[in-house]
Design a protein around this motif. Structure first.
Motif, PDB file in Angstrom:
ATOM      1  N   ALA A  73      37.999 -50.462 101.197  1.00 48.44           N
ATOM      2  CA  ALA A  73      37.371 -50.010 102.629  1.00 48.44           C
ATOM      3  C   ALA A  73      36.213 -51.270 102.981  1.00 48.44           C
ATOM      4  O   ALA A  73      36.418 -51.711 104.270  1.00 48.44           O
ATOM      5  CB  ALA A  73      36.801 -48.586 102.860  1.00 48.44           C
ATOM      6  N   ARG A  74      35.393 -51.353 102.033  1.00 50.90           N
ATOM      7  CA  ARG A  74      34.489 -52.618 102.373  1.00 50.90           C
ATOM      8  C   ARG A  74      35.077 -54.045 102.261  1.00 50.90           C
ATOM      9  O   ARG A  74      35.000 -54.791 103.148  1.00 50.90           O
ATOM     10  CB  ARG A  74      33.206 -52.935 101.251  1.00 50.90           C
ATOM     11  CG  ARG A  74      32.377 -51.699 101.093  1.00 50.90           C
ATOM     12  CD  ARG A  74      31.521 -51.507  99.776  1.00 50.90           C
ATOM     13  NE  ARG A  74      30.450 -50.610 100.245  1.00 50.90           N
ATOM     14  CZ  ARG A  74      30.602 -49.239 100.033  1.00 50.90           C
ATOM     15  NH1 ARG A  74      31.628 -48.555  99.330  1.00 50.90           N
ATOM     16  NH2 ARG A  74      29.348 -48.563 100.270  1.00 50.90           N
ATOM     17  N   LEU A  75      36.336 -54.170 101.586  1.00 51.35           N
ATOM     18  CA  LEU A  75      36.925 -55.485 101.701  1.00 51.35           C
ATOM     19  C   LEU A  75      37.728 -55.564 103.045  1.00 51.35           C
ATOM     20  O   LEU A  75      37.751 -56.671 103.561  1.00 51.35           O
ATOM     21  CB  LEU A  75      37.905 -55.587 100.467  1.00 51.35           C
ATOM     22  CG  LEU A  75      37.443 -55.739  98.856  1.00 51.35           C
ATOM     23  CD1 LEU A  75      38.603 -55.621  98.185  1.00 51.35           C
ATOM     24  CD2 LEU A  75      36.679 -57.264  98.927  1.00 51.35           C
ATOM     25  N   GLY A  76      38.258 -54.465 103.505  1.00 49.12           N
ATOM     26  CA  GLY A  76      38.887 -54.503 104.867  1.00 49.12           C
ATOM     27  C   GLY A  76      37.879 -54.695 105.926  1.00 49.12           C
ATOM     28  O   GLY A  76      38.437 -55.554 106.916  1.00 49.12           O
ATOM     29  N   ASP A  77      36.733 -54.095 105.578  1.00 47.17           N
ATOM     30  CA  ASP A  77      35.728 -54.252 106.808  1.00 47.17           C
ATOM     31  C   ASP A  77      35.204 -55.847 106.795  1.00 47.17           C
ATOM     32  O   ASP A  77      34.959 -56.592 107.810  1.00 47.17           O
ATOM     33  CB  ASP A  77      34.519 -53.419 106.272  1.00 47.17           C
ATOM     34  CG  ASP A  77      33.418 -53.101 107.540  1.00 47.17           C
ATOM     35  OD1 ASP A  77      33.861 -53.221 108.651  1.00 47.17           O
ATOM     36  OD2 ASP A  77      32.339 -53.148 107.286  1.00 47.17           O
ATOM     37  N   ALA A  78      35.162 -56.388 105.561  1.00 51.87           N
ATOM     38  CA  ALA A  78      34.592 -57.851 105.541  1.00 51.87           C
ATOM     39  C   ALA A  78      35.653 -58.696 106.141  1.00 51.87           C
ATOM     40  O   ALA A  78      35.207 -59.693 106.834  1.00 51.87           O
ATOM     41  CB  ALA A  78      34.230 -58.116 103.976  1.00 51.87           C
ATOM     42  N   LEU A  79      37.020 -58.357 105.830  1.00 51.89           N
ATOM     43  CA  LEU A  79      37.870 -59.319 106.171  1.00 51.89           C
ATOM     44  C   LEU A  79      38.154 -59.291 107.916  1.00 51.89           C
ATOM     45  O   LEU A  79      38.305 -60.189 108.795  1.00 51.89           O
ATOM     46  CB  LEU A  79      39.441 -58.901 105.689  1.00 51.89           C
ATOM     47  CG  LEU A  79      40.398 -59.566 106.378  1.00 51.89           C
ATOM     48  CD1 LEU A  79      40.251 -61.234 105.779  1.00 51.89           C
ATOM     49  CD2 LEU A  79      41.710 -59.103 105.566  1.00 51.89           C
ATOM     50  N   GLY A  80      37.878 -57.939 108.616  1.00 51.23           N
ATOM     51  CA  GLY A  80      37.914 -57.922 109.945  1.00 51.23           C
ATOM     52  C   GLY A  80      36.884 -58.581 110.566  1.00 51.23           C
ATOM     53  O   GLY A  80      36.924 -59.161 111.549  1.00 51.23           O
ATOM     54  N   TRP A  81      35.495 -58.497 109.997  1.00 45.64           N
ATOM     55  CA  TRP A  81      34.513 -59.067 110.441  1.00 45.64           C
ATOM     56  C   TRP A  81      34.757 -60.622 110.327  1.00 45.64           C
ATOM     57  O   TRP A  81      34.513 -61.485 111.330  1.00 45.64           O
ATOM     58  CB  TRP A  81      33.272 -58.972 109.733  1.00 45.64           C
ATOM     59  CG  TRP A  81      31.869 -59.694 110.053  1.00 45.64           C
ATOM     60  CD1 TRP A  81      31.062 -59.296 111.159  1.00 45.64           C
ATOM     61  CD2 TRP A  81      31.440 -61.053 109.864  1.00 45.64           C
ATOM     62  NE1 TRP A  81      30.260 -60.438 111.478  1.00 45.64           N
ATOM     63  CE2 TRP A  81      30.675 -61.597 110.571  1.00 45.64           C
ATOM     64  CE3 TRP A  81      32.125 -62.035 108.949  1.00 45.64           C
ATOM     65  CZ2 TRP A  81      29.906 -62.882 110.449  1.00 45.64           C
ATOM     66  CZ3 TRP A  81      31.713 -63.473 108.773  1.00 45.64           C
ATOM     67  CH2 TRP A  81      30.551 -63.687 109.268  1.00 45.64           C
TER      68      TRP A  81
END
Length: 294
Positions: A26-34
């Motif tokens: 989830a954190r990886l996806g969040d960072a990629l989205g940012w």
């Protein structure tokens, strides 16, 4: 040619990520989205157009904040397909809270249309309601243009005993399943063009809205049970929220029934506007003579 290599690579990466802790994924996806939000793109533009249409009372700073949050949620939802498609039942049990206004395990559940809405967690919500009902469900889906990826997606979505039905073959299959008392999942809040649709307000903007849900409910006949998926804060997982069946629905008036659906959806969007699927061209089809937005 490139997709021949990228598709199996992407699928392999998703399978690998399903082995990682959910919080990390989830954190990886969040960072990629940012990161992707910092780059100009057509999808970013669509998000801003939709938010400006639906929330004209917001100032630019608020729209920018919600747009950024949404982009992170949207990209994160694709990354979390790893867990949703390939995660074990035990993993899903750990990250999903089921909040239902009815007894989903009721053996006397009448013919039921499970009406989902396109929040970023719809994929997980659809899988979870199928599991929570503890019975075989039908599920309408729009086939992906990438056939190899579509095959993987269908297999993943069906692994908890869902009967996957392409939208192009939907009407007869849905009626058959409902009359066999098999719940059917479908979504009707996207712009699928003018066929079997009516222009009704969505946040005050005329939106091309499917009327088929009400007609299917009348033909079967079946109750309509709305559900939504919510991404919980702090990478804690998801909430599947199942509402009570709509009363006095359908009415026999397709336009009035479509208005009711959109009004219900507006209420839910206002509770978490950053999680509705704004990257979709919700207002792509316009009434005759009206200029397009995108």
């Amino acid at each position: 040619m490139l997709s021949r290599f990228l598709t199996p690579l992407s699928i392999g990466l998703l399978r690998f990520m399903a082995l990682l802790p959910y919080g990390l994924v989830a954190r990886l996806g969040d960072a990629l989205g940012w990161l992707l939000y910092q780059v100009p793109s057509s999808r970013k533009r669509i998000v801003h157009i939709n938010l400006k249409l639906c929330f004209p009372e917001w100032d630019e700073a608020q729209r920018e904040r919600v747009a950024g949050q949404h982009f992170r949620h949207a990209i994160r939802s694709y990354v979390e397909r790893s867990v949703q498609w390939f995660g074990s039942a035990r993993t899903l049990d750990k990250i999903v809270i089921v909040d239902s206004e009815i007894d989903l395990e009721d053996p006397d559940l009448p013919p039921t249309i499970l009406l989902g809405f396109h929040f970023v967690a719809i994929e997980l919500a659809s899988i979870s309601i199928n599991r929570a009902l503890k019975r075989r469900c039908g599920s309408l889906y729009q086939p992906l243009s990438n056939k190899a990826l579509d095959e993987v997606a269908v297999e993943a979505r069906a692994r908890f005993d869902a009967e996957m039905v392409p939208k192009s073959f939907s009407a007869r299959a849905v009626i058959r399943m409902l009359r066999d008392r098999q719940p059917v999942m479908l979504g009707a809040d996207m712009d699928y063009g003018p066929r079997n649709s009516a222009f009704v307000p969505f946040f005050g903007v005329p939106a091309c809205t499917l009327t088929s849900t009400a007609r299917l409910a009348a033909t079967a006949p079946a109750q309509v049970l709305p559900f939504i998926g919510e991404v919980l804060p702090n990478y804690k997982g998801y909430r599947l929220k199942v509402f009570a069946p709509w009363k006095d629905y359908p009415t026999g008036d397709d336009v009035a029934d479509a208005r009711r659906m959109n009004a219900f959806l507006e209420e839910q969007v206002r509770t978490m506007p950053e999680q509705y699927y704004w990257v979709h061209k919700r207002f792509k089809t316009r009434p005759p003579g009206e200029q397009g937005f995108y």
